[in-house]
Design a protein around this motif. Sequence first.
Motif, PDB file in Angstrom:
ATOM      1  N   LEU A  43      52.939  29.663  42.039  1.00  9.42           N
ATOM      2  CA  LEU A  43      52.415  30.999  42.307  1.00  9.42           C
ATOM      3  C   LEU A  43      53.504  31.891  42.893  1.00  9.42           C
ATOM      4  CD1 LEU A  43      48.934  30.146  43.822  1.00  9.42           C
ATOM      5  CD2 LEU A  43      49.551  30.566  41.455  1.00  9.42           C
ATOM      6  N   GLU A  44      54.363  32.368  42.034  1.00  7.50           N
ATOM      7  CA  GLU A  44      55.430  33.230  42.523  1.00  7.50           C
ATOM      8  C   GLU A  44      54.871  34.540  43.050  1.00  7.50           C
ATOM      9  OE1 GLU A  44      58.848  31.610  39.435  1.00  7.50           O
ATOM     10  OE2 GLU A  44      58.232  33.715  39.414  1.00  7.50           O
ATOM     11  N   ASP A  45      53.780  34.995  42.447  1.00 10.45           N
ATOM     12  CA  ASP A  45      53.195  36.259  42.872  1.00 10.45           C
ATOM     13  C   ASP A  45      52.070  36.066  43.871  1.00 10.45           C
ATOM     14  OD1 ASP A  45      54.852  37.758  41.293  1.00 10.45           O
ATOM     15  OD2 ASP A  45      53.525  37.590  39.549  1.00 10.45           O
ATOM     16  N   ASP A  46      51.740  34.798  44.227  1.00  9.40           N
ATOM     17  CA  ASP A  46      50.594  34.560  45.105  1.00  9.40           C
ATOM     18  C   ASP A  46      50.910  35.011  46.517  1.00  9.40           C
ATOM     19  OD1 ASP A  46      48.075  33.609  45.865  1.00  9.40           O
ATOM     20  OD2 ASP A  46      49.022  31.800  46.691  1.00  9.40           O
ATOM     21  N   TYR A  58      39.519  33.327  58.679  1.00  8.63           N
ATOM     22  CA  TYR A  58      40.703  34.145  58.880  1.00  8.63           C
ATOM     23  C   TYR A  58      40.802  35.165  57.764  1.00  8.63           C
ATOM     24  CZ  TYR A  58      42.905  31.162  55.315  1.00  8.63           C
ATOM     25  OH  TYR A  58      43.207  30.493  54.158  1.00  8.63           O
ATOM     26  N   PHE A  59      41.630  36.190  57.960  1.00 12.58           N
ATOM     27  CA  PHE A  59      41.815  37.226  56.954  1.00 12.58           C
ATOM     28  C   PHE A  59      42.869  36.768  55.954  1.00 12.58           C
ATOM     29  CE2 PHE A  59      43.985  40.947  55.255  1.00 12.58           C
ATOM     30  CZ  PHE A  59      42.910  41.674  54.764  1.00 12.58           C
ATOM     31  N   ALA A  60      42.587  36.970  54.649  1.00 11.10           N
ATOM     32  CA  ALA A  60      43.514  36.528  53.611  1.00 11.10           C
ATOM     33  C   ALA A  60      43.622  37.591  52.532  1.00 11.10           C
ATOM     34  CB  ALA A  60      43.054  35.216  53.003  1.00 11.10           C
ATOM     35  N   GLU A  61      44.811  37.663  51.903  1.00  7.58           N
ATOM     36  CA  GLU A  61      45.041  38.482  50.714  1.00  7.58           C
ATOM     37  C   GLU A  61      45.613  37.567  49.645  1.00  7.58           C
ATOM     38  OE1 GLU A  61      46.120  42.949  51.928  1.00  7.58           O
ATOM     39  OE2 GLU A  61      47.583  41.480  52.593  1.00  7.58           O
ATOM     40  N   LYS A  62      44.970  37.533  48.490  1.00  6.80           N
ATOM     41  CA  LYS A  62      45.391  36.586  47.461  1.00  6.80           C
ATOM     42  C   LYS A  62      45.487  37.280  46.109  1.00  6.80           C
ATOM     43  CE  LYS A  62      43.384  32.424  49.541  1.00  6.80           C
ATOM     44  NZ  LYS A  62      44.598  31.585  49.539  1.00  6.80           N
ATOM     45  N   ILE A  63      46.598  37.050  45.430  1.00  6.09           N
ATOM     46  CA  ILE A  63      46.714  37.421  44.019  1.00  6.09           C
ATOM     47  C   ILE A  63      46.689  36.119  43.239  1.00  6.09           C
ATOM     48  CG2 ILE A  63      48.127  38.461  42.239  1.00  6.09           C
ATOM     49  CD1 ILE A  63      49.277  40.297  44.304  1.00  6.09           C
ATOM     50  N   LEU A  64      45.660  35.964  42.430  1.00  3.73           N
ATOM     51  CA  LEU A  64      45.486  34.711  41.698  1.00  3.73           C
ATOM     52  C   LEU A  64      46.344  34.724  40.434  1.00  3.73           C
ATOM     53  CD1 LEU A  64      43.654  32.886  43.252  1.00  3.73           C
ATOM     54  CD2 LEU A  64      42.840  35.218  43.466  1.00  3.73           C
ATOM     55  N   PRO A  65      46.667  33.544  39.892  1.00  7.54           N
ATOM     56  CA  PRO A  65      47.572  33.467  38.733  1.00  7.54           C
ATOM     57  C   PRO A  65      47.073  34.207  37.501  1.00  7.54           C
ATOM     58  CG  PRO A  65      46.511  31.350  39.168  1.00  7.54           C
ATOM     59  CD  PRO A  65      46.282  32.199  40.366  1.00  7.54           C
ATOM     60  N   ASN A  66      45.766  34.389  37.386  1.00  3.10           N
ATOM     61  CA  ASN A  66      45.251  35.100  36.214  1.00  3.10           C
ATOM     62  C   ASN A  66      45.221  36.601  36.433  1.00  3.10           C
ATOM     63  OD1 ASN A  66      43.116  35.099  38.096  1.00  3.10           O
ATOM     64  ND2 ASN A  66      41.629  35.379  36.442  1.00  3.10           N
ATOM     65  N   GLY A  67      45.648  37.066  37.610  1.00  4.73           N
ATOM     66  CA  GLY A  67      45.695  38.496  37.881  1.00  4.73           C
ATOM     67  C   GLY A  67      44.591  38.998  38.774  1.00  4.73           C
ATOM     68  N   ASP A  68      43.553  38.198  39.072  1.00  3.02           N
ATOM     69  CA  ASP A  68      42.506  38.621  39.992  1.00  3.02           C
ATOM     70  C   ASP A  68      43.081  38.803  41.398  1.00  3.02           C
ATOM     71  OD1 ASP A  68      40.835  38.372  37.874  1.00  3.02           O
ATOM     72  OD2 ASP A  68      39.689  36.670  38.639  1.00  3.02           O
ATOM     73  N   LYS A 286      30.194  36.655  36.740  1.00  3.42           N
ATOM     74  CA  LYS A 286      31.624  36.818  36.985  1.00  3.42           C
ATOM     75  C   LYS A 286      32.158  35.596  37.713  1.00  3.42           C
ATOM     76  CE  LYS A 286      33.795  39.748  36.174  1.00  3.42           C
ATOM     77  NZ  LYS A 286      34.588  39.944  34.926  1.00  3.42           N
ATOM     78  N   ARG A 287      33.254  35.041  37.206  1.00  2.00           N
ATOM     79  CA  ARG A 287      33.799  33.826  37.792  1.00  2.00           C
ATOM     80  C   ARG A 287      35.022  34.141  38.644  1.00  2.00           C
ATOM     81  NH1 ARG A 287      31.456  29.332  35.919  1.00  2.00           N
ATOM     82  NH2 ARG A 287      30.211  29.521  34.029  1.00  2.00           N
ATOM     83  N   LEU A 288      35.118  33.392  39.738  1.00  2.00           N
ATOM     84  CA  LEU A 288      36.313  33.475  40.566  1.00  2.00           C
ATOM     85  C   LEU A 288      37.350  32.526  39.988  1.00  2.00           C
ATOM     86  CD1 LEU A 288      34.777  33.461  44.162  1.00  2.00           C
ATOM     87  CD2 LEU A 288      34.833  35.277  42.463  1.00  2.00           C
ATOM     88  N   ALA A 289      38.625  32.907  40.096  1.00  2.00           N
ATOM     89  CA  ALA A 289      39.686  32.103  39.503  1.00  2.00           C
ATOM     90  C   ALA A 289      39.880  30.807  40.283  1.00  2.00           C
ATOM     91  CB  ALA A 289      40.989  32.894  39.472  1.00  2.00           C
ATOM     92  N   THR A 290      40.661  29.889  39.691  1.00  2.00           N
ATOM     93  CA  THR A 290      40.958  28.602  40.315  1.00  2.00           C
ATOM     94  C   THR A 290      42.274  28.690  41.059  1.00  2.00           C
ATOM     95  OG1 THR A 290      39.868  27.516  38.478  1.00  2.00           O
ATOM     96  CG2 THR A 290      41.310  26.150  39.821  1.00  2.00           C
ATOM     97  N   TRP A 291      42.317  28.084  42.227  1.00  2.00           N
ATOM     98  CA  TRP A 291      43.568  28.027  42.964  1.00  2.00           C
ATOM     99  C   TRP A 291      43.605  26.761  43.806  1.00  2.00           C
ATOM    100  CZ3 TRP A 291      39.735  31.523  43.986  1.00  2.00           C
ATOM    101  CH2 TRP A 291      39.048  31.342  45.195  1.00  2.00           C
ATOM    102  N   TYR A 292      44.841  26.397  44.227  1.00  2.00           N
ATOM    103  CA  TYR A 292      45.007  25.347  45.218  1.00  2.00           C
ATOM    104  C   TYR A 292      45.318  26.041  46.531  1.00  2.00           C
ATOM    105  CZ  TYR A 292      45.412  21.864  41.544  1.00  2.00           C
ATOM    106  OH  TYR A 292      45.171  21.046  40.477  1.00  2.00           O
ATOM    107  N   SER A 293      44.503  25.823  47.511  1.00  2.00           N
ATOM    108  CA  SER A 293      44.698  26.506  48.784  1.00  2.00           C
ATOM    109  C   SER A 293      45.767  25.815  49.608  1.00  2.00           C
ATOM    110  CB  SER A 293      43.382  26.531  49.571  1.00  2.00           C
ATOM    111  OG  SER A 293      43.599  27.001  50.861  1.00  2.00           O
ATOM    112  N   SER A 294      46.645  26.600  50.190  1.00  2.00           N
ATOM    113  CA  SER A 294      47.640  26.040  51.089  1.00  2.00           C
ATOM    114  C   SER A 294      47.041  25.702  52.438  1.00  2.00           C
ATOM    115  CB  SER A 294      48.788  27.043  51.285  1.00  2.00           C
ATOM    116  OG  SER A 294      48.263  28.247  51.819  1.00  2.00           O
TER     117      SER A 294
END
Length: 738
Positions: A43-46, A58-68, A286-294
């Motif tokens: 996730l270079e853009d994550d 906690y507060f989070a900002e996420k850019i998912l790999p599919n662009g969401d 509407k589906r939320l994208a898949t990610w691996y959380s750090s």
Amino acid sequence: MSKEHSGVLRAWESTMRKTQAAKKRANNIFGITSMANVTNNDLEDDTDKGVSISGEAYFAEKILPNGDYYTGQWYDNFPDGQGKYLWTDGCMYLGEWHKGKTTGKGRFSWPSGASYEGEFKTGYMDGTGTYIGSNGDNYKGKWVMNMKHGHGILNYSNGDCYDGEWRRGLQEGHGKYQWQNKNYYIGEWKNGVIFGKGIFVWSNGNTYDGYWEDGMPKGNGTYQWPDGSFYVGNWSKDPDEQNGTYYPSESSLAANLEWDPTTVYNELAGCKICVGERVSIMPSQKRLATWYSSKGGDKPRRMSVDGRVSVGVERPLDKMSLWENDGNSNGLRQVRRDLDCELLGIPHNDANPKFNLGLPLKAPKLEKRQGETISKGHRNYELMLNLQLGIRFPREGSKYTPPHQSYEFKWKDYCPVVFRTLRKLFKVDPADYMISICGDNALRELSSPGKSGSFFYLTDDDRYMIKTMKKSEVKMFLRMLSAYYNHVRSFENTLVIKYYGLHCVKLPGTTQKKVRFIIMGNLLRSDYTIHRRFDLKGSSLGRITEKNEFETDNTTILKDLDLNFIFKLQKAWYQEFCWQIEKDCEFLVQERTMDYSLLVGLHFREISTNGELIPCQRRNSENESTDHISRPNADQLLLDPKRWASVKLGSNMPARVERTIRKPELELQLVGEQTGECYEVIMFFGIIDILQDYDITKKLEHAYKSIHYDPTSISAVDPKQYSKRFRDFIFKVFAEDT
């Protein structure tokens, strides 16, 4: 806005532009379900801003790999609290989340400009809210599972307005509809059309006050002019049924004796009910994208905003990676099942999934077609011909009937006018009815006679079942026919089986044997495959199938002690179900009938390639695919208001079932222990076998069996006691899905 936040948004906009071409299909409901699993290293853009304190949001900002893009409160790998989610197709949700589900107050907007602002529940528009369509339609009122349900006001873009009750997305109940030209109607509605009693007022002052059917006057009614003149009578589009009298007022200059009531139908033909804008995709889809959380390990998550993810009661092994498609995945699942067995005290070596949570539930083997076709040479071939031909056709044929090869026989129709009226009430087309039963295709015999000695036949199109009857059953039905007619007419959603005809044929030969039979609806006829069938009475003695788990197929009728599910209905459906069961049981007690049962059919919506039923929690595992019907297809079926006509109480109902486990030592345990493991299904159910009177035979059976067995476990009991036991049991195995 901070520079850091601006940078995140710019990154999201850049990613969205790059993926927009590939995401054009997202405007179609079928193009939103495929997401890729990507690790943090990819996730270079994550962007994952914020500090996590263990066990706290906690507060989070996420850019998912599919662009969401998501920004807001985050907890345990899910949006939780206030947050905003933007999809690459332009849809956006801003509001409250709970464990990854849109729950609470929020606003959902579509790229078309449409928006909904109000209450959400587990991803659905549910509660009070306002929808503004892209065409200018504006609805404010109650919602249930994305459908207008309850009181609401809809102002259409063309100037029309409806203020009244809604049901499953359509006008139903009492309401007022006003057209742009100032004509208006106040009265009863049904399935989106004027139906029942009401008054229509034209802008010129003319009125019609009376009964309606399918948007037109039908039955008694009065048409009145502003000068006091009026026409009263029986209204119908059929001129042969139309009759009435014109009464001029004292002030009218001349009596309009030649006035034709058909002019009213011509005027009403131009008063169309506006359909309104159709939503292309619902928030729950509407589906939320898949990610691996750090923050929470390496477990991938993919979900739709109604919470269709691997979410549920957390077990110790939930932290394991059960999603890997390797040789150890089955072993890990077995470890999990063994742990579940330890927690519930179930022996590991129990091979029956009814007692062992460690064993997965499997879909039964599918029979190609139910029943044996009755062809020439079959022992009941002549009987079938006689049943089909019916009205004493001559063998050589006539001017109006074809020749046939059946021997002469005598035929009797019981109460033909009543049953003709019932078929009309049940909206059965006479031509289709005759083709189904008397067409060229043969009937199918379902099984050999059971305890009752009755034969069962099924029409070729599966619409109707034909059952041979004992003389006592015929007498019982004729005695209660008037009450049955009044009941089904009063309660449109009655669960009591629908009967269409009662006949008798005297077979040729020295014995002159009479065969009586009744034609009824097939409760489980469906485009869906019915995987499981249950016949439920609420008694335990003898209420178990003789077949083992591996011998059953999808046509096997399972009984009370075979049941391993709790049926969970959405709130509005559950309330209606409970109310209707009470009304139907009151009718059956009144008619002194017993030994009836609730027939339940289940279609499981998610089945893996190896035949295992897929619980809601692990539906999206990549190495499992579905069978029979995909989720987008099913969702689209249920969300199209035009197709909701096929969804009603007891038929084509979307629901969930929760698996239960029985303890082997409790042999006669009617309701097992709930496990939290749920499956999405389409349900069918209705009350069958209502023609058994509590006669002397049943009283003797009760007396005899009460000596040898627990009196509460046997089927043959007094109608009041039977009804109470039946209702108590049904209300235990049906529950509200919360």
